[in-house]
Design a protein around this motif. Structure first.
Motif: not given
Length: 315
Positions: A30-36, A104-107, A136-140
């Motif tokens: 269930e972990i989001p995956i970003l392919c680039f 877009d997805n801060p959670e 470090q920029k995104h606390n979650n």
């Protein structure tokens, strides 16, 4: 076949199978995956005009990301009038896309990245520093795991399919500047429009200027298949095989970079910059390219000519 070569080939095939299993395991989680990946260079202007064929044109770059959870596509686009496609430029584009993904997805608390294994573009300290800073920029966000395809066996088909769709769509149209190109990119998939990020000068970060803060020389980038970043800015974990029995190895990147003892909260804040240094102004286009584009002006619409004049006049 020489025994050593035969063993090397067998190891390569095994690693390919381990990689495919690893990618499937990620997709099943269930972990989001970003392919680039960076698309092949696009050029402007593009039109069915015989005089354009041999002219030097403006190079346009498109870093494309595909997010598994939402099937959303992110395109960070810039031209050589701003920057090229060196390590700093690639890391800046990926940083910008990931920053937008997190907005877009801060959670999200964790994300997995998949890319090809190009060392100058992806497996290096520039990208690593950018990902460490982004956490470090995104606390979650607590963990980013970056994984690299085995050379010759890319497993970022999601992005390959997007690039194919873009190329098919652009083959049917004419565009004369990056501005008109961006409008067409928005129309490639009308059911799920791409998120187009028009890179600006201030979006290009001089990661190179920060590398001396951390001991990236200790990381065997040419051999790693996976890097893992956490909220501990100085810790980097890596694997040099996708073999599931192998565990991550841990490196303390501040070793040799501080004069006294261990990292404290105070010294950590001194090293982690609150603001990243931006790149210097772009190098002006070659005069020969400027003249080539100007020679096509009589076929280029006024709005697109104005775009070119604006980049030609930059100091």
């Amino acid at each position: 076949m020489d025994d050593s070569l035969e063993k090397k080939y067998a190891d390569h095939l095994n690693e390919k199978e381990y990689m495919r299993n690893e990618k499937q395991k990620d997709k099943d989680s269930e972990i989001p995956i970003l392919c680039f990946d960076l698309e092949n260079v696009l050029t402007c202007p593009k039109a069915d005009i015989k005089s354009f064929f041999y002219k030097s044109k403006l190079n346009v770059y498109n870093m494309t990301g595909h997010l598994s959870i939402s099937k959303k596509v992110y395109c960070a686009v810039w031209s050589e009038a701003l920057h090229g496609r060196k390590g700093n430029d690639i890391a800046s584009a990926v940083y910008k896309i990931l920053d937008k993904v997190m907005q877009d997805n801060p959670e999200f608390t964790e994300i997995i990245l998949w890319s090809d294994s190009c060392v100058p573009q992806n497996r290096n300290g520039l990208m690593s520093y950018g990902l460490s800073h982004l956490i470090q920029k995104h606390n979650n966000l607590s963990k980013i795991t970056m994984k690299f395809s085995v050379p010759g066996h890319a497993c970022i088909q999601e992005v390959d399919a997007i690039h194919s769709s873009i190329e098919r769509s652009l083959n049917k149209v004419e565009y004369y500047s990056p501005s008109s190109l961006l409008r067409y990119l928005l129309k490639v998939n009308l059911h799920n429009p791409y998120t187009i990020i028009q890179m600006k000068q201030e979006d290009f970060i001089d990661f190179q200027s920060f590398l001396s803060q951390l001991n990236y020389n200790a990381v065997p980038f040419s051999k790693v298949v996976s890097l893992q970043f956490s909220r501990s800015f100085f810790e980097l974990k890596y694997k040099d095989t996708f073999n599931p029995i192998e565990k991550f190895k841990s490196l303390n990147l501040h070793q040799g970079k501080l004069r006294k003892g261990h990292v404290t909260a105070e010294t950590e804040q001194l090293i982690i910059p609150l603001e990243l240094k931006r790149c210097d102004k772009a190098i002006p286009l070659a005069s020969s390219k400027v003249e080539a584009i100007k020679s096509m002006y009589k076929w280029i619409p006024k709005m697109d000519r104005q775009y070119y004049e604006s980049i030609f006049s930059r100091k």
